[in-house]
Write an enzyme that holds these catalytic residues in place. Structure first.
Site, mmCIF file in Angstrom:
data_model
loop_
_atom_site.group_PDB
_atom_site.id
_atom_site.type_symbol
_atom_site.label_atom_id
_atom_site.label_comp_id
_atom_site.label_asym_id
_atom_site.label_seq_id
_atom_site.Cartn_x
_atom_site.Cartn_y
_atom_site.Cartn_z
ATOM 1 N N ALA A 134 53.165 44.259 53.013
ATOM 2 C CA ALA A 134 51.771 44.683 53.206
ATOM 3 C C ALA A 134 50.954 44.275 51.982
ATOM 4 O O ALA A 134 50.767 45.046 51.045
ATOM 5 C CB ALA A 134 51.695 46.197 53.425
ATOM 6 N N GLY A 135 50.529 43.007 51.990
ATOM 7 C CA GLY A 135 49.676 42.512 50.911
ATOM 8 C C GLY A 135 48.252 42.484 51.418
ATOM 9 O O GLY A 135 47.548 43.507 51.401
ATOM 10 N N TRP A 162 53.931 44.571 43.050
ATOM 11 C CA TRP A 162 52.786 44.003 42.323
ATOM 12 C C TRP A 162 51.962 45.062 41.608
ATOM 13 O O TRP A 162 50.774 44.849 41.398
ATOM 14 C CB TRP A 162 51.823 43.267 43.271
ATOM 15 C CG TRP A 162 52.410 42.239 44.138
ATOM 16 C CD1 TRP A 162 52.356 42.210 45.502
ATOM 17 C CD2 TRP A 162 53.117 41.070 43.744
ATOM 18 N NE1 TRP A 162 53.000 41.103 45.970
ATOM 19 C CE2 TRP A 162 53.469 40.377 44.902
ATOM 20 C CE3 TRP A 162 53.485 40.532 42.507
ATOM 21 C CZ2 TRP A 162 54.177 39.189 44.884
ATOM 22 C CZ3 TRP A 162 54.188 39.352 42.481
ATOM 23 C CH2 TRP A 162 54.519 38.699 43.655
ATOM 24 N N THR A 164 50.226 46.784 38.819
ATOM 25 C CA THR A 164 49.869 46.636 37.411
ATOM 26 C C THR A 164 50.231 47.952 36.717
ATOM 27 O O THR A 164 49.823 49.021 37.187
ATOM 28 C CB THR A 164 48.358 46.331 37.283
ATOM 29 O OG1 THR A 164 48.102 45.100 37.978
ATOM 30 C CG2 THR A 164 47.923 46.197 35.834
ATOM 31 N N ARG A 267 34.643 44.662 43.935
ATOM 32 C CA ARG A 267 34.987 43.238 43.765
ATOM 33 C C ARG A 267 34.133 42.504 42.733
ATOM 34 O O ARG A 267 34.649 41.616 42.043
ATOM 35 C CB ARG A 267 34.943 42.531 45.131
ATOM 36 C CG ARG A 267 36.197 42.844 45.903
ATOM 37 C CD ARG A 267 36.244 42.250 47.278
ATOM 38 N NE ARG A 267 37.533 42.564 47.871
ATOM 39 C CZ ARG A 267 37.772 42.645 49.163
ATOM 40 N NH1 ARG A 267 36.801 42.423 50.028
ATOM 41 N NH2 ARG A 267 38.978 42.929 49.602
ATOM 42 N N ARG A 292 35.510 15.940 19.045
ATOM 43 C CA ARG A 292 36.547 14.932 19.262
ATOM 44 C C ARG A 292 35.892 13.548 19.432
ATOM 45 O O ARG A 292 35.004 13.385 20.277
ATOM 46 C CB ARG A 292 37.357 15.287 20.506
ATOM 47 C CG ARG A 292 38.265 14.203 21.020
ATOM 48 C CD ARG A 292 39.485 14.031 20.137
ATOM 49 N NE ARG A 292 40.425 13.089 20.723
ATOM 50 C CZ ARG A 292 41.435 12.541 20.055
ATOM 51 N NH1 ARG A 292 41.635 12.853 18.774
ATOM 52 N NH2 ARG A 292 42.262 11.709 20.648
ATOM 53 N N ILE A 362 39.187 17.974 29.658
ATOM 54 C CA ILE A 362 38.307 17.566 28.548
ATOM 55 C C ILE A 362 39.067 17.568 27.212
ATOM 56 O O ILE A 362 38.799 16.754 26.332
ATOM 57 C CB ILE A 362 37.035 18.458 28.512
ATOM 58 C CG1 ILE A 362 36.163 18.113 29.726
ATOM 59 C CG2 ILE A 362 36.259 18.295 27.207
ATOM 60 C CD1 ILE A 362 34.994 19.032 29.963
ATOM 61 N N GLU A 388 42.941 41.840 44.357
ATOM 62 C CA GLU A 388 41.733 42.476 44.945
ATOM 63 C C GLU A 388 41.241 41.674 46.155
ATOM 64 O O GLU A 388 40.041 41.575 46.390
ATOM 65 C CB GLU A 388 40.617 42.589 43.909
ATOM 66 C CG GLU A 388 40.782 43.734 42.937
ATOM 67 C CD GLU A 388 40.251 45.067 43.455
ATOM 68 O OE1 GLU A 388 40.973 46.066 43.282
ATOM 69 O OE2 GLU A 388 39.153 45.119 44.040
ATOM 70 N N THR A 390 42.595 38.052 48.418
ATOM 71 C CA THR A 390 42.637 36.611 48.125
ATOM 72 C C THR A 390 41.298 35.963 48.524
ATOM 73 O O THR A 390 40.499 36.568 49.245
ATOM 74 C CB THR A 390 43.760 35.935 48.931
ATOM 75 O OG1 THR A 390 43.436 36.062 50.331
ATOM 76 C CG2 THR A 390 45.123 36.553 48.654
HETATM 77 C C1 LIG Z 1 49.397 40.007 38.866
HETATM 78 C C2 LIG Z 1 49.127 40.859 40.049
HETATM 79 C C3 LIG Z 1 48.671 42.149 39.869
HETATM 80 C C4 LIG Z 1 48.444 42.968 40.974
HETATM 81 N N1 LIG Z 1 48.091 44.279 40.779
HETATM 82 C C5 LIG Z 1 48.095 45.119 41.842
HETATM 83 C C6 LIG Z 1 47.951 46.532 41.658
HETATM 84 O O1 LIG Z 1 47.776 47.013 40.537
HETATM 85 N N2 LIG Z 1 48.055 47.340 42.737
HETATM 86 C C7 LIG Z 1 48.242 46.848 43.995
HETATM 87 O O2 LIG Z 1 48.330 47.639 44.930
HETATM 88 N N3 LIG Z 1 48.357 45.514 44.214
HETATM 89 C C8 LIG Z 1 48.305 44.640 43.177
HETATM 90 N N4 LIG Z 1 48.451 43.282 43.370
HETATM 91 C C9 LIG Z 1 48.679 42.798 44.735
HETATM 92 C C10 LIG Z 1 47.586 41.890 45.252
HETATM 93 O O3 LIG Z 1 46.453 42.631 45.591
HETATM 94 C C11 LIG Z 1 48.193 41.088 46.432
HETATM 95 O O4 LIG Z 1 49.070 40.130 45.860
HETATM 96 C C12 LIG Z 1 47.161 40.435 47.273
HETATM 97 O O5 LIG Z 1 46.444 41.389 48.002
HETATM 98 C C13 LIG Z 1 47.764 39.412 48.256
HETATM 99 O O6 LIG Z 1 48.841 39.949 48.958
HETATM 100 P P1 LIG Z 1 50.212 39.116 49.037
HETATM 101 O O7 LIG Z 1 50.568 38.708 47.672
HETATM 102 O O8 LIG Z 1 51.198 39.910 49.801
HETATM 103 O O9 LIG Z 1 49.853 37.791 49.838
HETATM 104 P P2 LIG Z 1 49.800 37.601 51.427
HETATM 105 O O10 LIG Z 1 48.952 38.653 52.030
HETATM 106 O O11 LIG Z 1 51.186 37.437 51.940
HETATM 107 O O12 LIG Z 1 49.041 36.216 51.540
HETATM 108 C C14 LIG Z 1 49.701 34.951 51.359
HETATM 109 C C15 LIG Z 1 48.669 33.848 51.659
HETATM 110 O O13 LIG Z 1 48.265 33.952 53.034
HETATM 111 C C16 LIG Z 1 46.853 34.050 53.095
HETATM 112 N N5 LIG Z 1 46.462 34.918 54.212
HETATM 113 C C17 LIG Z 1 46.969 36.143 54.546
HETATM 114 N N6 LIG Z 1 46.339 36.635 55.629
HETATM 115 C C18 LIG Z 1 45.389 35.722 55.970
HETATM 116 C C19 LIG Z 1 44.385 35.646 56.984
HETATM 117 N N7 LIG Z 1 44.233 36.643 57.865
HETATM 118 N N8 LIG Z 1 43.589 34.553 57.037
HETATM 119 C C20 LIG Z 1 43.733 33.539 56.131
HETATM 120 N N9 LIG Z 1 44.665 33.557 55.144
HETATM 121 C C21 LIG Z 1 45.456 34.628 55.061
HETATM 122 C C22 LIG Z 1 46.441 34.666 51.765
HETATM 123 O O14 LIG Z 1 45.088 34.407 51.470
HETATM 124 C C23 LIG Z 1 47.394 33.971 50.816
HETATM 125 O O15 LIG Z 1 46.909 32.707 50.490
HETATM 126 C C24 LIG Z 1 48.640 42.446 42.284
HETATM 127 C C25 LIG Z 1 49.065 41.122 42.445
HETATM 128 C C26 LIG Z 1 49.329 40.338 41.360
HETATM 129 C C27 LIG Z 1 49.844 38.937 41.583
#
Ligand SMILES: Cc1cc2nc3c(=O)[nH]c(=O)nc-3n(C[C@H](O)[C@H](O)[C@H](O)COP(=O)(O)OP(=O)(O)OC[C@H]3O[C@@H](n4cnc5c(N)ncnc54)[C@H](O)[C@@H]3O)c2cc1C
Length: 408
Positions: A134-135, A162, A164, A267, A292, A362, A388, A390
């Site tokens: 659940a991202g 993920w 922080t 955001r 440079r 550059i 926050e 993608t």
């Molecule tokens: C360094 C770091 C710190 C973070 N800190 C926190 C935190 O403190 N708390 C927290 O809860 N989360 C945190 N996150 C999580 C972050 O919010 C998620 O990584 C982000 O929401 C994306 O989820 P995912 O990584 O599962 O990617 P996915 O949802 O699996 O996405 C993978 C790819 O598919 C694309 N995609 C997915 N669905 C669609 C769609 N419907 N249409 C088009 N493209 C799509 C995405 O854009 C992406 O390119 C953190 C992440 C990182 C890397």
């Protein structure tokens, strides 16, 4: 309503200069070391606490600035210093905002001070929403919270990822499913107090950038928290769930949920972080291009280099204006009819990625080494298009808002 202005007032300029001084004198010199160590820069957080930058008071002051420019200005300066360290300093704020937005006065008073600790014993907090499955798709969250009425306790089970400050935080704010039938409307947030049995850190991630910020899995194994740890309280939750069930019964009604409005308002702050990183890389590139020399003249004498710098600066300024507009709208309660908050985050984060890559170009070979900061800034910038929401999700939100269509 505050007039929209592009000029900071005297007080804001003072705060900006003070933050800039801290970023230049304390954060920037420590950046390369903590990036290599890939550890939370506790001494820098402590310094920030001593001067009053690492505190709820400071963020509240910026947050309630009626022009809306307090937070973006602060984020830009701190992230100009270094993104990884700045995230370690402001990461607690994400959890604190979760409590401020949903908590009762008592919860705010009890937990927020424990999130920050004090200048002799600084603490951090974590906001745990994302899960392995659940991202972007928050509604498929599986971490479950079940109420044990006899003991007035919630029992939480699941795996967060993920996060922080996950696992090293004093206080964790955990989002969990309380009614699986209701999708994201069946979620609630809980405080997990310091030392609660069953909460542990899973894998700590080795990352591409922002390596001074700790990111880890958080495992919740039969974590029991008192009823008082449900943010907002049980009565409010029951009312909210009853309303959601009623709406679900009526069927298919598109509800503009409160979470979306909150994201639109939060955001721009991420956009401002991206502006800070982009500006930092641009400044290094401008300085390098003017000093440079190749072919007997500074490389900026070539349009091929000078025009890149002109584009970089133009995009950074445009990004800042989008961020400021959205921040002003948020603080003045203007409806985000074109998803202006998402727009600002999308444009600023893509700009940071592009500008930091141009900065490497550059600087030539030097840009590609760790002798110069732009390669780190480029690695750091990649996070802004991911967390926050993608860039793809921002485009989805903007397109849905503009069209009113359920675009997939
Ligand atoms: C360094 C770091 C710190 C973070 N800190 C926190 C935190 O403190 N708390 C927290 O809860 N989360 C945190 N996150 C999580 C972050 O919010 C998620 O990584 C982000 O929401 C994306 O989820 P995912 O990584 O599962 O990617 P996915 O949802 O699996 O996405 C993978 C790819 O598919 C694309 N995609 C997915 N669905 C669609 C769609 N419907 N249409 C088009 N493209 C799509 C995405 O854009 C992406 O390119 C953190 C992440 C990182 C890397």
């Amino acid at each position: 309503m505050a007039e929209f202005t592009m000029e900071l007032n005297e007080e804001q300029r003072e705060v900006r200069d003070w933050l800039h001084g801290f970023a230049a004198d304390v954060i920037r010199p420590a950046a390369a070391e903590w990036d290599e160590r890939e550890e939370t820069p506790w001494p820098v957080i402590q310094e920030a606490a001593k001067v009053g930058i690492y505190s709820l008071d400071f963020y509240a002051q910026q947050y309630f600035d009626p022009t809306g420019l307090g937070i973006p200005m602060a984020m830009e300066e701190l992230f100009w210093g270094d993104a990884g360290i700045a995230l370690s300093i402001v990461g607690t704020g994400l959890a604190a905002v979760g409590v401020l937005a949903n908590g009762t006065e008592e919860q705010i008073g009890t937990w927020i001070p424990q999130m920050y600790g004090d200048q002799n014993d600084v603490k951090v907090a974590a906001f745990c929403s994302s899960e392995p499955d659940a991202g972007s798709d928050v509604a498929s969250m599986r971490t479950r919270a079940v109420y044990d009425e006899a003991k007035d306790e919630w029992v939480i089970n699941g795996t967060k990822t993920w996060a922080t400050n996950g696992g090293i935080a004093n206080v964790h704010v955990v989002v969990a499913v309380v009614d699986p039938e209701l999708g994201s409307k069946g979620h609630a947030s809980f405080i997990v107090p310091p030392g609660t049995p069953g909460l542990s850190q899973g894998q700590k991630f080795k990352k591409h950038g922002i390596r001074a910020s700790h990111t880890a899995e958080v495992i919740l194994d039969n974590v029991r928290v008192p009823g008082s740890c449900l943010l907002g309280g049980k009565e409010k939750l029951d009312e909210r769930l009853a309303r959601a069930r009623e709406k679900a019964k009526k069927g298919g009604e598109r509800v503009k949920n409160a979470a979306m409005a909150t994201f639109e308002a939060s955001r721009p702050a991420v956009g401002a972080m991206a502006v800070g990183t982009a500006r930092a890389a641009y400044e290094v590139a401008l300085d390098y291009a003017t000093t440079r020399e190749q072919f007997g003249r500074p490389i900026i004498d070539n349009q091929g280099v000078a025009f890149q710098l002109a584009d970089m600066r133009t995009q950074i300024d445009a990004a800042r204006l989008l961020v400021w507009r959205a921040s002003w709208m948020a603080v003045n309660g203007k409806p985000f009819t074109a998803a202006e908050g998402s727009m600002s985050k999308l444009f600023a984060s893509e700009t940071a990625k592009k500008v930091t890559a141009q900065a490497i170009q550059i600087l030539g070979g030097n840009g590609y080494t760790r002798e110069y900061p732009v390669e780190r800034m480029h690695r750091d910038a990649a996070i802004y298009t991911i967390f926050e929401g993608t860039s793809e999700i921002q485009r989805l939100v903007i397109a849905r808002t503009l069209s009113g269509m359920p675009i997939r």
